[in-house]
Write a protein that holds these residues in place. Sequence first.
Motif, PDB file in Angstrom:
ATOM      1  N   ALA A  47       0.941  -1.249   0.120  1.00  0.00           N
ATOM      2  CA  ALA A  47       0.088  -0.006  -0.013  1.00  0.00           C
ATOM      3  C   ALA A  47       0.891   1.210  -0.063  1.00  0.00           C
ATOM      4  CB  ALA A  47      -0.947   0.133   1.298  1.00  0.00           C
ATOM      5  N   ARG A  48       1.849   1.254   0.796  1.00  0.00           N
ATOM      6  CA  ARG A  48       2.739   2.474   0.794  1.00  0.00           C
ATOM      7  C   ARG A  48       3.463   2.575  -0.376  1.00  0.00           C
ATOM      8  NH1 ARG A  48       4.134   1.047   6.272  1.00  0.00           N
ATOM      9  NH2 ARG A  48       6.082   0.058   5.619  1.00  0.00           N
ATOM     10  N   TYR A  49       3.838   1.666  -0.874  1.00  0.00           N
ATOM     11  CA  TYR A  49       4.643   1.794  -2.223  1.00  0.00           C
ATOM     12  C   TYR A  49       3.651   2.092  -3.376  1.00  0.00           C
ATOM     13  CZ  TYR A  49       8.305   1.098  -5.767  1.00  0.00           C
ATOM     14  OH  TYR A  49       9.170   1.377  -6.901  1.00  0.00           O
ATOM     15  N   ALA A  69       3.665   5.741  -3.121  1.00  0.00           N
ATOM     16  CA  ALA A  69       5.102   6.183  -3.472  1.00  0.00           C
ATOM     17  C   ALA A  69       4.891   6.226  -5.183  1.00  0.00           C
ATOM     18  CB  ALA A  69       6.044   5.551  -3.056  1.00  0.00           C
ATOM     19  N   LEU A  70       4.427   5.171  -5.764  1.00  0.00           N
ATOM     20  CA  LEU A  70       4.318   5.403  -7.356  1.00  0.00           C
ATOM     21  C   LEU A  70       3.274   6.519  -7.762  1.00  0.00           C
ATOM     22  CD1 LEU A  70       4.015   1.517  -8.152  1.00  0.00           C
ATOM     23  CD2 LEU A  70       5.989   2.991  -8.537  1.00  0.00           C
ATOM     24  N   GLN A  71       2.161   6.595  -7.118  1.00  0.00           N
ATOM     25  CA  GLN A  71       1.244   7.492  -7.482  1.00  0.00           C
ATOM     26  C   GLN A  71       1.872   8.773  -7.425  1.00  0.00           C
ATOM     27  OE1 GLN A  71      -1.980   6.634  -4.665  1.00  0.00           O
ATOM     28  NE2 GLN A  71      -2.756   5.150  -6.043  1.00  0.00           N
ATOM     29  N   ALA A  72       2.725   9.006  -6.374  1.00  0.00           N
ATOM     30  CA  ALA A  72       3.432  10.535  -6.086  1.00  0.00           C
ATOM     31  C   ALA A  72       4.438  11.012  -7.269  1.00  0.00           C
ATOM     32  CB  ALA A  72       4.198  10.380  -4.708  1.00  0.00           C
ATOM     33  N   VAL A  73       4.645  10.040  -8.111  1.00  0.00           N
ATOM     34  CA  VAL A  73       5.708  10.294  -9.235  1.00  0.00           C
ATOM     35  C   VAL A  73       4.759   9.979 -10.401  1.00  0.00           C
ATOM     36  CG1 VAL A  73       7.698   9.646  -8.044  1.00  0.00           C
ATOM     37  CG2 VAL A  73       6.832   7.966  -9.435  1.00  0.00           C
ATOM     38  N   LEU A  90      11.475   4.264 -10.734  1.00  0.00           N
ATOM     39  CA  LEU A  90      10.783   3.635  -9.715  1.00  0.00           C
ATOM     40  C   LEU A  90      11.315   3.892  -8.479  1.00  0.00           C
ATOM     41  CD1 LEU A  90      10.544  -0.169 -11.165  1.00  0.00           C
ATOM     42  CD2 LEU A  90       8.989   1.700 -11.040  1.00  0.00           C
ATOM     43  N   PRO A  91      10.591   4.610  -7.510  1.00  0.00           N
ATOM     44  CA  PRO A  91      11.032   5.061  -6.122  1.00  0.00           C
ATOM     45  C   PRO A  91      11.627   4.000  -5.180  1.00  0.00           C
ATOM     46  CG  PRO A  91       8.587   5.847  -6.657  1.00  0.00           C
ATOM     47  CD  PRO A  91       9.110   4.706  -7.580  1.00  0.00           C
TER      48      PRO A  91
END
Length: 478
Positions: free
Chosen positions: A226-228, A231-235, A258-259
Motif C-alpha cells: 500500500a505504501r509503495y 509512492a508510485l502515485q506520487a511520481v 521507480l521509487p
Amino acid sequence: MELPVTDPARSSPSTPSRSAVAPQGAARLTPSLAAQLRHTARCVLAVEQGRSLSDVMPQVNAELRPGVQALTFHVLRHLGTARALVGKLVQRKPEPAVMALLSSAVALLLDGPSAVAADGMPVTQPVGPHYEPHTVVNQAVDAARQDRSTQRQAAFVNACLRRFLRERKALLHSVAQLPVARWNHPVWWIERLQRDHPEHWAAILEANNQPGPMTLRVNRRKTTRARYQQALQAVGVASTPVGSDGLVLDVPQPVERLPGFAQGHVSVQDAAAQMAAMLLLNGRAWAPTDRVLDACAAPGGKTAHLLERADLDLLALDVDERRCERVHDNLQRLGLQAEVRCADAARPAKWWDGRAFDAILLDAPCTASGIVRRHPDVRWLRRASDVDPLVAIQHTLLEALWPLLKPGGRLVYCTCSVFRAEGAHQVSAFLERHTDAVSRPSAGHLLPGLAAPLGEFNDNPPGEYDGFYYARIDKVQP
C-alpha cells in the motif's frame, strides 16, 4: 527459468524516434531509423542463425540499443508473416543479410489492421513503433547502403518494399492460409499447443504476440504494498495489485524512475513467477533454522521473494558461475542473505552436506515456451527436438532432489512452459513412480491470454500471467 533480455515494452517506455533524422543543429542527434534498422536486421539474422538476443543485444552500441531492441522485438513478433511476404516478393530467396533486412522492414510496414486471418477472425497486432510507410522504405534502402553485406542490393530492397506498398492487400491475402504467417510461431509449436490446450491454443498464441505488462514485487521487509503504491502515485505512476506482493503498472517505466529501486524496495517480476514463494511457504510457520533449497536459482528473483517473506536457512544453487553473481547482486540490493553456490543440482554428491531440506524449489530448465511475449526470440530459437531432452533433464533433477527432502517436507516444481510434457505430464509420471509423494493444490498450467488460473490454487486472485506450470508435492511421513 528466467531469461535476461527484457522487453522494452515492459521495462522501458523508450522507443525509436518517429523522425528519421534528428533536427538539424540538435545538441544530440537521435539515431536515424536507417542505423537502427541496420542493427535490427543483424539481430534478426543472428536469431535466425541460432543465437539468443541475450548474447546479441549487449553487442549493440549503447546509444542505439533501446531503439534497436524495441524494433527487434517488434520484428520477431511479426517474423512469420514478414518472411512469408518476402517470399512472395522475390523470385528466389536472397542472401541471409538481405532477407533479414527485408523481413525487418516489412514487419514495420505491417503496422495497423492485418488481413492475414484466413478464418475471418480479427488479428490483434503487437504493440510497437510506428513510422510512415515511405519513411520505412527510404530508411531501409539507406540501411542497405550502409552495410557491406547488403549495399549491392539496395535497389532490390527498394523495389521489393515499394511493390509491397502497392500490392499490400493482395500479398497479405496470399499468405493468409499459412499457419506460420497467421500465428507468427513455428508450425511444430502451433501443433503442440493445439494438442496440449485444444480450447485455449489460439488465445495463447495471440497473447504471445503482445508485450507482457510490467509487474513489480514489493519487498515486504522494506515497505508495504500500500505504501509503495502511494509512492508510485506520487511520481505519476498508476498500478494495480496482483497476488500477495505484486503491482502491475498501467504504463511500463524504466527502473530508474521507480521509487526506492536502488534501495531494494521493489523488483521487477511477473505475477506468475511471484506465485512460487507463496506456493512453497503458505500453510505453515517457518523458522530461521528451516532449510530451504532453491535448486536452479539464477538470476535470484524467486530466491529473494522467499527471503522477503520468511527467515530461512536458504541455499541457492546454479550451475552457471556468472549467473550466480547475479543472484549475489540481487540479494545485496534487496538487503537479503543466503548461501549461494555454483553447483549442478542434479549431482548432489558434489555439493550436498547430508542434511535434509524442509522445502525445495525446483524451477527447472525448460523450453521457456510460456514467456514468449517477453522473449520473442525463443519461438524462433527452439526446435521440436529440444523438448524431449529438456523433459529428460527435468526428470533427472526431480529424481536427484527428492531423496534430499525430509519426510513431511514439500517440493514445488515449476517451469516457465505451457507444454504439458514439461508440466502436468512430468509431474503425473513422478507421482506414479513415488509412493511417498502426494500432490497438493497448485496452480497447474497458467496460460497467457487467459484471465485467471485454470488450476486449484485459488489463493491468488484473477490476473494476467506469463505461461507457467506449478505443482506442490509433499513427502508423506513413513
